[in-house]
Scaffold this motif. Structure first.
Motif, mmCIF file in Angstrom:
data_model
loop_
_atom_site.group_PDB
_atom_site.id
_atom_site.type_symbol
_atom_site.label_atom_id
_atom_site.label_comp_id
_atom_site.label_asym_id
_atom_site.label_seq_id
_atom_site.Cartn_x
_atom_site.Cartn_y
_atom_site.Cartn_z
ATOM 1 N N ASP A 139 -6.388 -13.737 0.358
ATOM 2 C CA ASP A 139 -5.099 -14.444 0.455
ATOM 3 C C ASP A 139 -4.007 -14.088 -0.763
ATOM 4 O O ASP A 139 -2.988 -14.183 -0.760
ATOM 5 C CB ASP A 139 -5.418 -15.750 0.466
ATOM 6 C CG ASP A 139 -5.983 -16.165 1.696
ATOM 7 O OD1 ASP A 139 -5.943 -15.345 2.691
ATOM 8 O OD2 ASP A 139 -6.729 -17.279 1.823
ATOM 9 N N PHE A 140 -4.819 -13.582 -1.872
ATOM 10 C CA PHE A 140 -4.111 -13.266 -2.951
ATOM 11 C C PHE A 140 -3.791 -11.821 -3.153
ATOM 12 O O PHE A 140 -2.975 -11.261 -4.052
ATOM 13 C CB PHE A 140 -4.790 -13.900 -4.330
ATOM 14 C CG PHE A 140 -5.005 -15.073 -4.323
ATOM 15 C CD1 PHE A 140 -4.234 -16.180 -4.731
ATOM 16 C CD2 PHE A 140 -6.432 -15.608 -4.001
ATOM 17 C CE1 PHE A 140 -4.561 -17.201 -4.806
ATOM 18 C CE2 PHE A 140 -6.689 -17.048 -3.967
ATOM 19 C CZ PHE A 140 -5.589 -17.929 -4.332
ATOM 20 N N LYS A 141 -3.991 -11.002 -2.162
ATOM 21 C CA LYS A 141 -3.759 -9.618 -2.029
ATOM 22 C C LYS A 141 -3.098 -8.922 -0.801
ATOM 23 O O LYS A 141 -3.278 -7.817 -0.722
ATOM 24 C CB LYS A 141 -5.243 -8.910 -2.141
ATOM 25 C CG LYS A 141 -5.969 -9.220 -3.495
ATOM 26 C CD LYS A 141 -5.202 -9.112 -4.746
ATOM 27 C CE LYS A 141 -5.963 -9.360 -5.961
ATOM 28 N NZ LYS A 141 -5.474 -8.954 -7.472
ATOM 29 N N LYS A 142 -2.362 -9.912 -0.308
ATOM 30 C CA LYS A 142 -1.436 -9.597 0.900
ATOM 31 C C LYS A 142 -0.765 -8.296 0.677
ATOM 32 O O LYS A 142 -0.939 -7.436 1.485
ATOM 33 C CB LYS A 142 -0.935 -10.801 1.494
ATOM 34 C CG LYS A 142 -0.177 -10.541 2.739
ATOM 35 C CD LYS A 142 0.927 -11.240 3.146
ATOM 36 C CE LYS A 142 1.987 -10.951 4.158
ATOM 37 N NZ LYS A 142 2.917 -11.971 4.587
ATOM 38 N N ASP A 143 -0.004 -8.323 -0.130
ATOM 39 C CA ASP A 143 0.914 -6.988 -0.460
ATOM 40 C C ASP A 143 0.115 -5.723 -0.639
ATOM 41 O O ASP A 143 0.674 -4.696 0.050
ATOM 42 C CB ASP A 143 1.654 -7.496 -1.691
ATOM 43 C CG ASP A 143 2.768 -8.476 -1.270
ATOM 44 O OD1 ASP A 143 3.175 -8.872 -0.250
ATOM 45 O OD2 ASP A 143 3.668 -9.238 -2.385
ATOM 46 N N GLU A 144 -0.874 -5.889 -1.531
ATOM 47 C CA GLU A 144 -1.556 -4.507 -1.562
ATOM 48 C C GLU A 144 -2.341 -4.020 -0.342
ATOM 49 O O GLU A 144 -2.560 -2.850 0.030
ATOM 50 C CB GLU A 144 -2.757 -4.642 -2.813
ATOM 51 C CG GLU A 144 -2.098 -5.309 -4.326
ATOM 52 C CD GLU A 144 -1.798 -6.556 -4.444
ATOM 53 O OE1 GLU A 144 -1.837 -7.202 -3.449
ATOM 54 O OE2 GLU A 144 -1.554 -6.759 -5.571
ATOM 55 N N ILE A 145 -2.840 -5.082 0.457
ATOM 56 C CA ILE A 145 -3.720 -4.752 1.654
ATOM 57 C C ILE A 145 -2.575 -4.236 2.619
ATOM 58 O O ILE A 145 -2.884 -3.288 3.240
ATOM 59 C CB ILE A 145 -4.262 -5.851 2.177
ATOM 60 C CG1 ILE A 145 -5.369 -6.475 1.323
ATOM 61 C CG2 ILE A 145 -4.864 -5.640 3.421
ATOM 62 C CD1 ILE A 145 -6.280 -7.683 1.657
ATOM 63 N N VAL A 146 -1.570 -4.806 2.798
ATOM 64 C CA VAL A 146 -0.587 -4.506 3.792
ATOM 65 C C VAL A 146 -0.121 -3.143 3.562
ATOM 66 O O VAL A 146 0.205 -2.263 4.285
ATOM 67 C CB VAL A 146 0.577 -5.276 3.759
ATOM 68 C CG1 VAL A 146 1.821 -5.075 4.573
ATOM 69 C CG2 VAL A 146 0.097 -6.932 4.597
ATOM 70 N N THR A 147 0.293 -2.771 2.222
ATOM 71 C CA THR A 147 0.722 -1.546 1.890
ATOM 72 C C THR A 147 -0.326 -0.302 2.045
ATOM 73 O O THR A 147 0.114 0.504 2.339
ATOM 74 C CB THR A 147 1.149 -1.520 0.267
ATOM 75 O OG1 THR A 147 2.318 -2.390 0.097
ATOM 76 C CG2 THR A 147 1.355 -0.121 -0.114
ATOM 77 N N SER A 148 -1.553 -0.669 1.795
ATOM 78 C CA SER A 148 -2.670 0.393 1.844
ATOM 79 C C SER A 148 -2.666 0.555 3.469
ATOM 80 O O SER A 148 -2.926 1.563 3.664
ATOM 81 C CB SER A 148 -3.953 -0.196 1.309
ATOM 82 O OG SER A 148 -3.549 -0.532 -0.081
ATOM 83 N N LEU A 149 -2.843 -0.488 4.210
ATOM 84 C CA LEU A 149 -2.937 -0.211 5.726
ATOM 85 C C LEU A 149 -1.801 0.560 6.069
ATOM 86 O O LEU A 149 -1.739 1.600 6.827
ATOM 87 C CB LEU A 149 -2.806 -1.767 6.476
ATOM 88 C CG LEU A 149 -4.364 -2.286 6.326
ATOM 89 C CD1 LEU A 149 -4.215 -3.857 7.025
ATOM 90 C CD2 LEU A 149 -5.423 -1.453 7.090
ATOM 91 N N ALA A 150 -0.594 0.159 5.951
ATOM 92 C CA ALA A 150 0.583 0.992 6.324
ATOM 93 C C ALA A 150 0.362 2.512 5.728
ATOM 94 O O ALA A 150 1.078 3.383 6.771
ATOM 95 C CB ALA A 150 1.947 0.325 5.647
ATOM 96 N N THR A 151 0.290 2.787 4.551
ATOM 97 C CA THR A 151 0.115 4.216 4.218
ATOM 98 C C THR A 151 -1.053 4.948 4.888
ATOM 99 O O THR A 151 -0.719 6.008 5.515
ATOM 100 C CB THR A 151 -0.434 4.200 2.732
ATOM 101 O OG1 THR A 151 0.802 3.244 2.112
ATOM 102 C CG2 THR A 151 -0.332 5.281 2.149
ATOM 103 N N VAL A 152 -2.215 4.367 5.035
ATOM 104 C CA VAL A 152 -3.389 5.111 5.557
ATOM 105 C C VAL A 152 -3.318 5.284 7.109
ATOM 106 O O VAL A 152 -3.703 6.228 7.730
ATOM 107 C CB VAL A 152 -4.807 4.617 5.089
ATOM 108 C CG1 VAL A 152 -4.973 4.586 3.393
ATOM 109 C CG2 VAL A 152 -4.921 3.259 5.484
ATOM 110 N N LEU A 153 -2.664 4.296 7.658
ATOM 111 C CA LEU A 153 -2.645 4.314 9.191
ATOM 112 C C LEU A 153 -1.256 4.778 9.627
ATOM 113 O O LEU A 153 -0.974 4.768 10.866
ATOM 114 C CB LEU A 153 -3.090 2.894 9.843
ATOM 115 C CG LEU A 153 -4.486 2.679 9.608
ATOM 116 C CD1 LEU A 153 -4.679 0.921 10.239
ATOM 117 C CD2 LEU A 153 -5.464 3.673 10.372
#
Length: 244
Positions: free
Chosen positions: A143-157
């Motif tokens: 819940d505190f890492k939303k931006d990092e997770i979203v950016t990482s998903l967008a990049t690798v996928l």
């Protein structure tokens, strides 16, 4: 493929279950001092004089590869969960065994998809780059890492930021778990691992956890056993202990 081990308090049920888990997995272990390597079977070779009995044990350890998941159900359960608490514990320990997120099944589902696509390590690398800490260290604080997770998903996928953000916001809501889907997941995992692979769930103190009055939990346990039998065709076993 369902085994119920019962005995009075102090009779050695948990000890027996643990020894059984060692034999069924038959891992190799190395003595750090001498460098000698042994399997679980090796420890029993000089202790059993009955050759027929030892032959049975040896056959069990040599039929293929086995994932053994041994756990005390009370220590793994969230007691605030609903009537499907047993199923959720099974899903939790299976995810944990595979190195996926144990506490958030929808996140484990994401990891499973990334691994299927061959992108899990790339996601780990990108998250480390974005976050400064490893994924395994911070995934319980999603819940505190939303931006990092979203950016990482967008990049690798190679997704848009908007699509990745939409997935993250709705992932938990969309995630659905039932006994049939769980059994199918185990069956698919076994199929991917090869024809001689097995998955064994060894559950300690199931009787105390269920209690004498909660017939719904007992029904859930029975249904899990039946579905594992149906979809895994004898390659996933359920062994539990309970007080007499």
């Amino acid at each position: 493929m369902g085994v119920w081990i019962s005995g009075f308090f102090g009779s050695g049920k948990s000890h027996f279950l643990k020894v059984l888990s060692y034999l069924l997995e038959n891992r190799k272990i190395t003595n750090p001092e001498s460098g000698e390597t042994k399997t679980a079977l090796d420890f029993f070779s000089e202790k059993i004089s009955d050759e027929m009995f030892f032959a049975d044990i040896k056959r069990v350890t040599t039929v293929g590869t086995t994932d053994v998941i041994l756990f005390n159900i009370d220590s793994k359960a969230d007691h605030q969960e609903s009537k499907d608490v047993i199923l959720r514990v099974f899903m939790r320990v299976f995810n944990e065994k595979l190195g996926y997120c144990a506490d958030n099944p929808h996140i484990a589902n994401m990891e499973r998809y990334l691994e299927k696509e061959g992108k899990l390590q790339a996601f780990h690398d990108e998250f480390l780059k974005q976050n400064g800490a490893a994924w395994h260290e911070d995934r319980d604080s999603i819940d505190f890492k939303k931006d990092e997770i979203v950016t990482s998903l967008a990049t690798v996928l190679k997704m848009s930021q908007e699509s990745a953000d939409d997935w993250f916001e709705k992932a938990e809501e969309r995630y659905s778990l039932n006994i049939e889907n769980f059994a199918k997941l185990i069956a698919k995992y076994i199929e991917d691992k090869g024809s001689n692979h097995r998955v064994l769930f060894l559950v300690d103190e199931i009787g105390q956890f269920i209690g004498r009055q909660d017939s719904q939990l007992m029904l859930n346990l029975q249904t899990i056993s039946e579905n594992l039998g149906t979809y895994c065709k004898g390659k996933s076993w359920l062994v539990v202990t309970s007080q007499e």
